[in-house]
Design a protein around this motif. Sequence first.
Motif, PDB file in Angstrom:
ATOM      1  N   GLU A  61       0.857  -1.180   0.000  1.00  0.00           N
ATOM      2  CA  GLU A  61       0.000   0.000   0.000  1.00  0.00           C
ATOM      3  C   GLU A  61       0.897   1.235   0.000  1.00  0.00           C
ATOM      4  O   GLU A  61       1.717   1.414   0.900  1.00  0.00           O
ATOM      5  CB  GLU A  61      -0.895  -0.009   1.240  1.00  0.00           C
ATOM      6  N   LEU A  62       0.766   2.081  -1.040  1.00  0.00           N
ATOM      7  CA  LEU A  62       1.523   3.329  -1.121  1.00  0.00           C
ATOM      8  C   LEU A  62       0.620   4.486  -0.727  1.00  0.00           C
ATOM      9  O   LEU A  62      -0.516   4.575  -1.191  1.00  0.00           O
ATOM     10  CB  LEU A  62       2.037   3.570  -2.546  1.00  0.00           C
ATOM     11  N   SER A  63       1.123   5.379   0.119  1.00  0.00           N
ATOM     12  CA  SER A  63       0.406   6.601   0.490  1.00  0.00           C
ATOM     13  C   SER A  63       1.209   7.784  -0.030  1.00  0.00           C
ATOM     14  O   SER A  63       2.433   7.831   0.128  1.00  0.00           O
ATOM     15  CB  SER A  63       0.269   6.707   2.005  1.00  0.00           C
ATOM     16  N   PHE A  64       0.525   8.736  -0.649  1.00  0.00           N
ATOM     17  CA  PHE A  64       1.176   9.885  -1.252  1.00  0.00           C
ATOM     18  C   PHE A  64       0.849  11.150  -0.481  1.00  0.00           C
ATOM     19  O   PHE A  64      -0.219  11.279   0.104  1.00  0.00           O
ATOM     20  CB  PHE A  64       0.721  10.049  -2.708  1.00  0.00           C
ATOM     21  N   ASN A  65       1.783  12.139  -0.526  1.00  0.00           N
ATOM     22  CA  ASN A  65       1.508  13.436   0.099  1.00  0.00           C
ATOM     23  C   ASN A  65       0.850  14.354  -0.938  1.00  0.00           C
ATOM     24  O   ASN A  65       0.574  13.943  -2.064  1.00  0.00           O
ATOM     25  CB  ASN A  65       2.779  14.044   0.702  1.00  0.00           C
ATOM     26  N   LYS A  72       4.440   7.085   2.639  1.00  0.00           N
ATOM     27  CA  LYS A  72       4.388   5.928   3.538  1.00  0.00           C
ATOM     28  C   LYS A  72       4.137   4.671   2.720  1.00  0.00           C
ATOM     29  O   LYS A  72       3.421   4.709   1.723  1.00  0.00           O
ATOM     30  CB  LYS A  72       3.253   6.144   4.542  1.00  0.00           C
ATOM     31  N   ILE A  73       4.725   3.561   3.178  1.00  0.00           N
ATOM     32  CA  ILE A  73       4.540   2.261   2.528  1.00  0.00           C
ATOM     33  C   ILE A  73       4.149   1.251   3.594  1.00  0.00           C
ATOM     34  O   ILE A  73       4.812   1.145   4.626  1.00  0.00           O
ATOM     35  CB  ILE A  73       5.831   1.786   1.827  1.00  0.00           C
TER      36      ILE A  73
END
Length: 76
Positions: A61-65, A72-73
């Motif tokens: 799961e990749l989280s982007f700003n 975050k991964i």
Amino acid sequence: MQVKLVGVQRVNFTNNSGEVIKGTKLFCEFKDENVEGLKTNAFFIKPEIKIPECKINDVIELSFNMNGKVEKIDKA
């Protein structure tokens, strides 16, 4: 965004400006409604972002700003 990890490349070089670039490139597959099949993309991860223990073909799961950079991964 959930992606399937298909490759990992460590990056450590000096660019033309003399700046040292370190990090990791993750090559991932994911579904995109504008593409038939799966889309593949590379994401640059800075050293301060913790990458969980994962193997090729694991789903992460990749989280982007707000700037579109990976923040975050997590392992899915």
